[in-house]
Scaffold this motif. Structure first.
Motif, PDB file in Angstrom:
ATOM      1  N   LEU A   1       5.567   0.880   2.948  1.00 42.63           N
ATOM      2  CA  LEU A   1       3.891   0.960   3.559  1.00 42.63           C
ATOM      3  C   LEU A   1       3.095   0.951   2.475  1.00 42.63           C
ATOM      4  O   LEU A   1       1.723   0.814   3.068  1.00 42.63           O
ATOM      5  CB  LEU A   1       3.958   1.967   4.711  1.00 42.63           C
ATOM      6  CG  LEU A   1       5.045   1.413   6.167  1.00 42.63           C
ATOM      7  CD1 LEU A   1       5.047   2.733   6.762  1.00 42.63           C
ATOM      8  CD2 LEU A   1       4.912   0.412   6.395  1.00 42.63           C
ATOM      9  N   ALA A   2       3.522   1.971   1.581  1.00 40.77           N
ATOM     10  CA  ALA A   2       2.626   2.377   1.032  1.00 40.77           C
ATOM     11  C   ALA A   2       2.402   1.058  -0.342  1.00 40.77           C
ATOM     12  O   ALA A   2       1.554   0.485  -0.724  1.00 40.77           O
ATOM     13  CB  ALA A   2       3.004   3.527  -0.147  1.00 40.77           C
ATOM     14  N   CYS A   3       3.316  -0.074  -0.270  1.00 39.54           N
ATOM     15  CA  CYS A   3       3.213  -0.696  -1.067  1.00 39.54           C
ATOM     16  C   CYS A   3       2.439  -1.814  -0.077  1.00 39.54           C
ATOM     17  O   CYS A   3       1.429  -2.425  -0.827  1.00 39.54           O
ATOM     18  CB  CYS A   3       4.783  -2.094  -1.175  1.00 39.54           C
ATOM     19  SG  CYS A   3       5.874  -0.870  -2.366  1.00 39.54           S
ATOM     20  N   LEU A   4       2.298  -2.029   1.149  1.00 40.50           N
ATOM     21  CA  LEU A   4       1.330  -2.463   1.686  1.00 40.50           C
ATOM     22  C   LEU A   4       0.252  -2.521   2.237  1.00 40.50           C
ATOM     23  O   LEU A   4      -0.577  -3.524   1.988  1.00 40.50           O
ATOM     24  CB  LEU A   4       1.787  -2.462   3.588  1.00 40.50           C
ATOM     25  CG  LEU A   4       1.540  -3.020   4.906  1.00 40.50           C
ATOM     26  CD1 LEU A   4       1.414  -4.921   4.600  1.00 40.50           C
ATOM     27  CD2 LEU A   4       1.514  -2.884   6.044  1.00 40.50           C
TER      28      LEU A   4
ATOM     29  N   VAL B   1       0.551  -6.759  -2.769  1.00 42.96           N
ATOM     30  CA  VAL B   1       1.076  -6.320  -2.023  1.00 42.96           C
ATOM     31  C   VAL B   1       2.806  -6.991  -2.701  1.00 42.96           C
ATOM     32  O   VAL B   1       3.154  -6.097  -2.952  1.00 42.96           O
ATOM     33  CB  VAL B   1       1.326  -7.142  -0.489  1.00 42.96           C
ATOM     34  CG1 VAL B   1       2.573  -6.424   0.304  1.00 42.96           C
ATOM     35  CG2 VAL B   1       0.234  -6.532   0.279  1.00 42.96           C
ATOM     36  N   LEU B   2       2.534  -8.166  -2.987  1.00 44.90           N
ATOM     37  CA  LEU B   2       4.195  -8.192  -3.607  1.00 44.90           C
ATOM     38  C   LEU B   2       4.100  -7.434  -5.013  1.00 44.90           C
ATOM     39  O   LEU B   2       5.600  -7.346  -5.373  1.00 44.90           O
ATOM     40  CB  LEU B   2       4.047 -10.005  -3.883  1.00 44.90           C
ATOM     41  CG  LEU B   2       3.570 -10.553  -2.526  1.00 44.90           C
ATOM     42  CD1 LEU B   2       4.145 -12.262  -2.905  1.00 44.90           C
ATOM     43  CD2 LEU B   2       4.958 -10.324  -1.997  1.00 44.90           C
ATOM     44  N   ALA B   3       2.828  -7.278  -6.072  1.00 44.18           N
ATOM     45  CA  ALA B   3       3.370  -6.859  -6.944  1.00 44.18           C
ATOM     46  C   ALA B   3       4.083  -5.221  -6.853  1.00 44.18           C
ATOM     47  O   ALA B   3       5.245  -4.535  -7.338  1.00 44.18           O
ATOM     48  CB  ALA B   3       1.851  -6.924  -7.861  1.00 44.18           C
ATOM     49  N   ALA B   4       3.522  -4.377  -6.165  1.00 41.27           N
ATOM     50  CA  ALA B   4       3.315  -3.576  -5.239  1.00 41.27           C
ATOM     51  C   ALA B   4       5.256  -3.145  -4.929  1.00 41.27           C
ATOM     52  O   ALA B   4       5.891  -2.892  -5.462  1.00 41.27           O
ATOM     53  CB  ALA B   4       2.626  -2.681  -4.350  1.00 41.27           C
ATOM     54  N   TYR B   5       5.438  -4.197  -4.348  1.00 45.64           N
ATOM     55  CA  TYR B   5       6.869  -4.192  -3.626  1.00 45.64           C
ATOM     56  C   TYR B   5       7.803  -4.479  -4.453  1.00 45.64           C
ATOM     57  O   TYR B   5       9.204  -4.068  -4.879  1.00 45.64           O
ATOM     58  CB  TYR B   5       6.979  -5.235  -2.673  1.00 45.64           C
ATOM     59  CG  TYR B   5       7.599  -4.931  -2.041  1.00 45.64           C
ATOM     60  CD1 TYR B   5       7.458  -3.980  -0.789  1.00 45.64           C
ATOM     61  CD2 TYR B   5       9.535  -5.029  -1.309  1.00 45.64           C
ATOM     62  CE1 TYR B   5       8.879  -3.642   0.859  1.00 45.64           C
ATOM     63  CE2 TYR B   5      10.583  -5.076  -0.559  1.00 45.64           C
ATOM     64  CZ  TYR B   5      10.064  -4.351   0.260  1.00 45.64           C
ATOM     65  OH  TYR B   5      10.673  -4.255   1.031  1.00 45.64           O
ATOM     66  N   GLY B   6       7.171  -5.201  -5.531  1.00 44.58           N
ATOM     67  CA  GLY B   6       7.963  -5.633  -6.690  1.00 44.58           C
ATOM     68  C   GLY B   6       8.579  -4.818  -7.806  1.00 44.58           C
ATOM     69  O   GLY B   6       9.757  -4.755  -7.903  1.00 44.58           O
ATOM     70  N   ARG B   7       8.069  -3.674  -8.470  1.00 41.19           N
ATOM     71  CA  ARG B   7       7.835  -2.255  -8.710  1.00 41.19           C
ATOM     72  C   ARG B   7       8.556  -1.288  -7.540  1.00 41.19           C
ATOM     73  O   ARG B   7       9.332  -0.809  -8.588  1.00 41.19           O
ATOM     74  CB  ARG B   7       6.578  -1.794  -8.986  1.00 41.19           C
ATOM     75  CG  ARG B   7       5.087  -2.497  -9.791  1.00 41.19           C
ATOM     76  CD  ARG B   7       4.376  -1.627 -10.087  1.00 41.19           C
ATOM     77  NE  ARG B   7       3.445  -0.592  -8.983  1.00 41.19           N
ATOM     78  CZ  ARG B   7       2.739  -1.533  -8.721  1.00 41.19           C
ATOM     79  NH1 ARG B   7       2.310  -3.536  -8.848  1.00 41.19           N
ATOM     80  NH2 ARG B   7       2.080  -0.695  -7.743  1.00 41.19           N
ATOM     81  N   LEU B   8       8.531  -1.577  -6.551  1.00 43.95           N
ATOM     82  CA  LEU B   8       9.765  -0.762  -5.489  1.00 43.95           C
ATOM     83  C   LEU B   8      10.844  -1.175  -5.695  1.00 43.95           C
ATOM     84  O   LEU B   8      11.484  -0.194  -6.594  1.00 43.95           O
ATOM     85  CB  LEU B   8       9.434  -0.770  -4.128  1.00 43.95           C
ATOM     86  CG  LEU B   8      10.023  -0.165  -3.373  1.00 43.95           C
ATOM     87  CD1 LEU B   8      10.220   1.377  -3.335  1.00 43.95           C
ATOM     88  CD2 LEU B   8       9.497  -0.246  -1.632  1.00 43.95           C
TER      89      LEU B   8
ATOM     90  N   ILE C   1       5.753   2.500  -7.882  1.00 41.37           N
ATOM     91  CA  ILE C   1       5.010   1.926  -6.217  1.00 41.37           C
ATOM     92  C   ILE C   1       3.588   1.998  -6.553  1.00 41.37           C
ATOM     93  O   ILE C   1       2.683   1.244  -6.680  1.00 41.37           O
ATOM     94  CB  ILE C   1       5.436   3.118  -5.219  1.00 41.37           C
ATOM     95  CG1 ILE C   1       6.771   2.686  -5.063  1.00 41.37           C
ATOM     96  CG2 ILE C   1       4.478   2.319  -4.033  1.00 41.37           C
ATOM     97  CD1 ILE C   1       7.118   4.155  -4.308  1.00 41.37           C
ATOM     98  N   LEU C   2       2.729   2.934  -7.658  1.00 40.59           N
ATOM     99  CA  LEU C   2       1.075   3.591  -7.290  1.00 40.59           C
ATOM    100  C   LEU C   2       0.566   3.657  -8.436  1.00 40.59           C
ATOM    101  O   LEU C   2       0.086   2.554  -8.457  1.00 40.59           O
ATOM    102  CB  LEU C   2       1.204   4.937  -6.934  1.00 40.59           C
ATOM    103  CG  LEU C   2       1.545   5.741  -6.237  1.00 40.59           C
ATOM    104  CD1 LEU C   2       1.502   6.773  -6.158  1.00 40.59           C
ATOM    105  CD2 LEU C   2       0.500   5.197  -4.561  1.00 40.59           C
ATOM    106  N   GLY C   3       1.412   2.844  -9.391  1.00 38.39           N
ATOM    107  CA  GLY C   3       0.682   2.347 -10.914  1.00 38.39           C
ATOM    108  C   GLY C   3      -0.807   3.077 -11.015  1.00 38.39           C
ATOM    109  O   GLY C   3      -0.774   4.278 -10.136  1.00 38.39           O
TER     110      GLY C   3
END
Length: 351
Positions: A72-75, A80-87, A116-118
């Protein structure tokens, strides 16, 4: 073979049949604990986060614990997709060549949270006017606030024993903390099924909150301080809220729940209790879960789980986890077809 099952409570089923499966029906989104199990539904997550809710204007209240909080932190980030990709990359990339200490696992989880947070993720989460994040953390009480392994093991054993009698007894052993942007309209404020405390997310505590919500007792070291919550031994939010079980019918809108299983276990200590299932509080919820046939088609015939760290070498584990995440794109494809009118039957929950 259908890869995706849609399970709806009575109220949710009636509304979906009358109004159609539209994003505006939903006012809440849940994301459960479960270690790496989320990899089995990663493709569905990415579709929901980047497509289904992409044009949303009204608040969607999200609640997550442990790895569910990380999803949900990615959402709530702008890309969104870049954050989820990092996760995915940081989570799958964990490497333990020998049995790790709690401190070593904690260091790698710190890297996952930072990934996740970058550079700007924390500020984006806090400023998001639509996706209103809530993350669950548990503070240990009595023996569960002792750092030594033997006292902690005893504390967890006592917790498990009293939980056999009543889930309410968890409040003797752990305090539930719900960290959010302090939105007065939140659907997750003032939970009273267990002793709970509302805490405010901030730039200075968000990383610690995400670290704490994934800190499994005995596996990771506890987080010792969270700004706004004080000192303590802060642990995995899944202890009290493994899959969630509290009333939400007083709030408008439905709950959307992308989940790994068709059954819901309220807390961490309920996993092995066949009689302890959440049913009553899901009347207004739609669950999206992988079918048994889909799960059987995944590497090793199962959803990824923490046992993979023990049974697979690092390269084999990383390969099977990436294959599972890639296979989960089928769930997104099927859900997309449902929205286009190629309706698969929506089943009643519980069946």
């Amino acid at each position: 073979m259908n890869a995706l099952r849609l399970l709806a409570g009575k109220t949710a089923l009636k509304r979906i049949r009358e109004e159609g499966l539209k994003p505006e029906l939903f006012s809440r989104l849940l994301a459960a604990s479960g270690g790496p199990k989320w990899l089995g539904i990663a493709g569905l997550d990415k579709y929901l986060f980047s497509e289904f809710f992409k044009d949303r204007k009204t608040p969607l209240y999200t609640l997550g614990a442990s790895s569910g909080a990380w999803r949900l932190a990615c959402l709530a980030q702008q890309d969104v997709l870049a954050a989820y990709g990092r996760l995915e990359d940081f989570y799958i990339g964990q490497r333990y060549d020998t049995k790790p200490s709690r401190e070593e696992v904690s260091r790698q989880v710190t890297d996952i949270v930072a990934g996740i947070l970058g550079e700007t993720g924390a500020a984006e989460i806090l400023a998001n006017p639509v996706f209103r994040s809530h993350f669950v953390v548990c503070r240990g009480r009595h023996l569960n606030r002792v750092n030594g392994k033997l006292p902690l093991a005893l504390g967890l054993s006592v917790t498990a024993a009293t939980n056999l009698v009543s889930r309410r007894s968890l409040g003797w052993h752990f305090e539930r903390l719900v960290f959010s942007q302090a939105d007065n309209d939140s659907h997750f404020r003032l939970l009273n099924d267990l002793p709970s405390r509302d805490c405010k997310l901030s730039l200075s505590n968000l990383a610690d909150v995400l670290q704490a919500t994934g800190s499994i007792p005995m596996v990771l070291a506890p987080v010792g301080h969270i700004e706004g919550a004080g000192e303590g031994h802060f642990y995995d939010g899944g202890i009290t809220d493994y899959h969630f079980d509290f009333p939400l019918e007083q709030h408008q809108g439905l709950t959307l729940y992308p989940h790994f299983f068709p059954t819901i276990k309220p807390g961490w200590f309920d996993k092995s209790l066949p009689w302890r299932r959440a049913v009553a509080n899901y009347d207004n919820a739609l669950l999206l879960v992988p079918s048994a046939e889909f799960v059987a088609s995944l590497p090793n015939g199962k959803i990824p789980d923490r046992d993979d760290f023990k049974t697979l070498d690092t390269q084999s584990r990383q390969r099977s986890w990436r294959q599972a995440a890639l296979a989960s794109e089928r769930l997104a494809e099927e859900f997309s077809r449902v929205l286009e009118g190629d309706i698969s039957p929506i089943e009643s929950f519980p069946g």
